[in-house]
Motif scaffolding. Structure first.
Motif, short mmCIF file in Angstrom:
data_model
loop_
_atom_site.label_atom_id
_atom_site.label_comp_id
_atom_site.label_asym_id
_atom_site.label_seq_id
_atom_site.Cartn_x
_atom_site.Cartn_y
_atom_site.Cartn_z
N THR A 2 35.97 39.69 32.29
CA THR A 2 37.09 39.40 33.18
C THR A 2 37.69 38.03 32.88
O THR A 2 37.15 37.29 32.06
CB THR A 2 36.63 39.49 34.65
N ARG A 14 34.12 42.44 35.13
CA ARG A 14 34.76 43.15 36.25
C ARG A 14 34.11 44.53 36.36
O ARG A 14 33.79 45.17 35.35
CB ARG A 14 36.26 43.24 36.07
N TRP A 45 37.68 47.16 42.81
CA TRP A 45 37.41 46.36 41.63
C TRP A 45 36.98 44.98 42.09
O TRP A 45 37.57 44.41 43.02
CB TRP A 45 38.66 46.22 40.77
N ASN A 100 34.54 41.18 40.63
CA ASN A 100 33.94 40.46 39.51
C ASN A 100 32.50 40.11 39.83
O ASN A 100 32.13 39.99 41.00
CB ASN A 100 34.71 39.16 39.25
N MET A 148 38.30 40.07 43.26
CA MET A 148 39.43 39.76 42.39
C MET A 148 40.31 38.74 43.10
O MET A 148 40.57 38.86 44.29
CB MET A 148 40.25 41.01 42.09
#
Length: 92
Positions: A23, A56, A66, A68, A84
């Protein structure tokens, strides 16, 4: 089995998640102006460090979120989970 803590659903088995790779990578652009070798580097030449890596993940079999995390690529220990858009934690 690796347990991953989803920010929405809590700790779940890794089989519920899919990894989206490293990420905090800046996408080159605009597309029409980026040389092929730069696109190749962006798509295929990511870091593969021995140690901590920011990745991610998506809770595919759950809420679909989603997020991290920081995972050690040797021990698979997860030291940080963050949403995120949140500031990325420092890696020692």
């Amino acid at each position: 089995m690796l347990l991953i803590t989803c920010p929405e659903c809590g700790a779940r088995p890794e089989t519920e998640f899919v990894c989206g790779g490293e990420t905090h990578i800046t996408r080159p652009g605009p597309f029409a102006e980026v040389p092929a070798d730069v696109w190749a580097g962006y798509l295929f030449h990511q870091a593969n460090p021995r140690g901590k890596l920011r990745e991610r993940w998506r809770h595919q079999a759950g809420c679909g979120l989603w997020f991290n995390l920081v995972r050690d690529t040797v021990t698979h220990e997860i030291t940080s989970v963050y949403r995120m858009g949140d500031p990325k934690p420092e890696i020692a």
